[in-house]
Design an enzyme around this catalytic site. Structure first.
Site, PDB file in Angstrom:
ATOM      1  N   THR A 255      56.958  28.368  -0.765  1.00 19.38           N
ATOM      2  CA  THR A 255      57.179  29.510   0.118  1.00 19.38           C
ATOM      3  C   THR A 255      58.688  29.728   0.186  1.00 19.38           C
ATOM      4  O   THR A 255      59.464  28.828  -0.127  1.00 19.38           O
ATOM      5  CB  THR A 255      56.570  29.241   1.512  1.00 19.38           C
ATOM      6  OG1 THR A 255      56.787  30.369   2.354  1.00 19.38           O
ATOM      7  CG2 THR A 255      57.161  28.015   2.161  1.00 19.38           C
ATOM      8  N   GLY A 256      59.074  30.914   0.567  1.00 19.66           N
ATOM      9  CA  GLY A 256      60.504  31.203   0.653  1.00 19.66           C
ATOM     10  C   GLY A 256      60.922  32.238  -0.370  1.00 19.66           C
ATOM     11  O   GLY A 256      60.095  33.025  -0.844  1.00 19.66           O
TER      12      GLY A 256
ATOM     13  N   ARG B  21      58.613  44.862  -7.183  1.00 23.82           N
ATOM     14  CA  ARG B  21      59.103  43.469  -7.168  1.00 23.82           C
ATOM     15  C   ARG B  21      57.918  42.494  -7.061  1.00 23.82           C
ATOM     16  O   ARG B  21      57.005  42.681  -6.278  1.00 23.82           O
ATOM     17  CB  ARG B  21      60.042  43.284  -5.984  1.00 23.82           C
ATOM     18  CG  ARG B  21      60.640  41.868  -5.837  1.00 23.82           C
ATOM     19  CD  ARG B  21      59.868  41.009  -4.863  1.00 23.82           C
ATOM     20  NE  ARG B  21      60.508  39.697  -4.653  1.00 23.82           N
ATOM     21  CZ  ARG B  21      59.936  38.696  -3.995  1.00 23.82           C
ATOM     22  NH1 ARG B  21      58.741  38.837  -3.481  1.00 23.82           N
ATOM     23  NH2 ARG B  21      60.550  37.548  -3.853  1.00 23.82           N
TER      24      ARG B  21
ATOM     25  N   THR C 230      50.334  36.338  -0.641  1.00 22.93           N
ATOM     26  CA  THR C 230      51.446  36.876   0.156  1.00 22.93           C
ATOM     27  C   THR C 230      51.575  38.384  -0.044  1.00 22.93           C
ATOM     28  O   THR C 230      51.107  38.930  -1.052  1.00 22.93           O
ATOM     29  CB  THR C 230      52.766  36.205  -0.286  1.00 22.93           C
ATOM     30  OG1 THR C 230      53.804  36.545   0.629  1.00 22.93           O
ATOM     31  CG2 THR C 230      53.189  36.632  -1.665  1.00 22.93           C
TER      32      THR C 230
ATOM     33  N   SER D 226      52.823  39.042   6.759  1.00 21.92           N
ATOM     34  CA  SER D 226      53.405  38.542   5.513  1.00 21.92           C
ATOM     35  C   SER D 226      52.363  38.139   4.473  1.00 21.92           C
ATOM     36  O   SER D 226      52.712  37.710   3.385  1.00 21.92           O
ATOM     37  CB  SER D 226      54.316  37.344   5.823  1.00 21.92           C
ATOM     38  OG  SER D 226      53.583  36.344   6.487  1.00 21.92           O
TER      39      SER D 226
ATOM     40  N   THR E 231      54.460  32.955   3.066  1.00 25.63           N
ATOM     41  CA  THR E 231      53.329  32.928   2.151  1.00 25.63           C
ATOM     42  C   THR E 231      52.401  31.818   2.584  1.00 25.63           C
ATOM     43  O   THR E 231      52.871  30.788   3.047  1.00 25.63           O
ATOM     44  CB  THR E 231      53.847  32.602   0.727  1.00 25.63           C
ATOM     45  OG1 THR E 231      54.664  33.678   0.318  1.00 25.63           O
ATOM     46  CG2 THR E 231      52.733  32.369  -0.249  1.00 25.63           C
TER      47      THR E 231
END
Ligand code: SD4
Length: 342
Positions: free
Chosen positions: A253-254, A230, A220, A86, A202
């Site tokens: 993060t997320g 994206r 990330t 990731s 991330t």
């Protein structure tokens, strides 16, 4: 971090770095009611891969080095880790099989640099730093970012690893694009929560050096199997990262779209400016996201991590399992959020 807030985190490792889970209630019962202020230097990072990242940063901080150098060195660790899908080189590709990387960095003077959707370069955080230091710009994207990196001595590298390609080909069988929540700390393995996959995380790092200066980094590969082109929150200053040397810093993060919509890290720093503790600021930012998406919150993960100028830190996420690593002269901890926020 307040007592109430601390209760939501389990201390998963301490000085010896062994991952040791404490019983939640037992842990709560022997915690002090307020967090002793760790004197600088300090470095904190998202997720359990923040532990080795912090150790790299610590080598610099403990020798009196600059927070900016520390966060860059730290962020490069997961970027180079081929088991980390990731962040960096071994990141999962987008829907079309391209690995595209996002990163940003910000220093104590408010200088910042970022790259987004950059291909074929394996240390985006270092390219972001060069954008900050060598150009009049803040953000370079796509082919222009790769070109800039190569012009500055970076080698063109194939980022897609065999494991990442295999995971992508597996995904292609159904090719359903649905961001899934992060519940991946070892204490909260996704196998306990059917349907979850490790598909996005991330590293966000915040460091305060011995001179009291703060810097941050965020890097990330973004959401696995995202649409080509994206860009998430991680390279967006104010969303994925924000530093104000008078107040503190925050990173996220997320699901990046939610963080961008709420200018998350800037919000956390501004709340700290108003007097919120780091954890209370993170919690208020999470709550703002929840309030806007009450029906979707069960499938959404966003977490914030914050550090203030006094060296106090805190974090908060929508879902349980969010973890962050702390490193000071006194301790190395991994704290894991044990409860969801809804
Ligand atoms: C993104 N925020 O690209 C990143 C991904 C992430 O945990 O942090 N996942 O939206």
């Amino acid at each position: 971090m307040s007592f109430l807030g601390r209760r939501k985190f389990i201390k998963a490792s301490s000085l010896g770095m062994s991952l040791l889970a404490f019983d939640r209630s037992a842990f709560a019962s022997f915690l002090p009611t307020s967090q002793p202020v760790p004197s600088a230097p300090i470095v904190i990072s998202t997720w359990d891969f923040g532990i080795p990242a912090n150790q790299a940063a610590w080598k610099i901080l403990s020798n009196g080095g600059r927070a900016l150098d520390a966060v860059e060195a730290g962020a490069r660790i997961p970027e180079a880790d081929l088991n980390n899908h990731s962040v960096g080189r071994a990141g999962y590709p987008d829907r079309d099989g391209y690995v595209t990387l996002d990163a940003c960095i910000m220093d104590e003077q408010g200088n910042c640099g970022a790259v987004a959707a950059m291909e074929n370069i394996d240390h985006p955080i270092s390219v972001a730093r060069l954008v900050m230091e060598k150009t009049p710009h803040v953000l370079l994207v796509g082919a222009g970012a790769t070109q800039f990196a190569i012009e500055n001595g970076f080698k063109k590298t194939k980022l897609l690893t065999p494991e990442s390609e295999k995971a992508w080909r597996e995904w292609l069988k159904e090719a359903k694009y649905k961001p899934t929540i992060n519940v991946e700390n070892k204490l909260y393995r996704p196998d306990k929560l059917p349907g979850n996959k490790f598909n996005h995380d991330t590293i966000g790092m915040l460091a305060l050096d011995a001179k009291g200066n703060m810097s941050g980094a965020c890097t990330t590969s973004g959401m696995a199997f995202k649409l080509h082109g994206r860009v998430g929150d991680s390279p967006i200053i104010g969303a994925g990262l924000y530093i104000d040397n008078e107040v503190g810093g925050a990173t996220s993060t997320g699901v990046g779209e939610e963080v961008i919509r709420n200018v998350g890290s800037f919000l956390v720093v501004e709340l700290m400016r108003q007097g919120y503790t780091p954890e209370a600021a993170c919690k208020a930012a999470v709550q703002r996201i929840i309030n806007k998406k009450p029906d979707k919150v069960k499938d959404l993960q966003v977490g914030f991590l914050a550090l203030n100028k006094k060296g106090e830190y805190g974090a908060y996420a929508i879902q349980q399992g969010f973890s962050f690593a702390v490193c000071t002269a006194q301790k190395q901890d991994l704290l894991v959020q044990s409860k969801s926020s809804f």
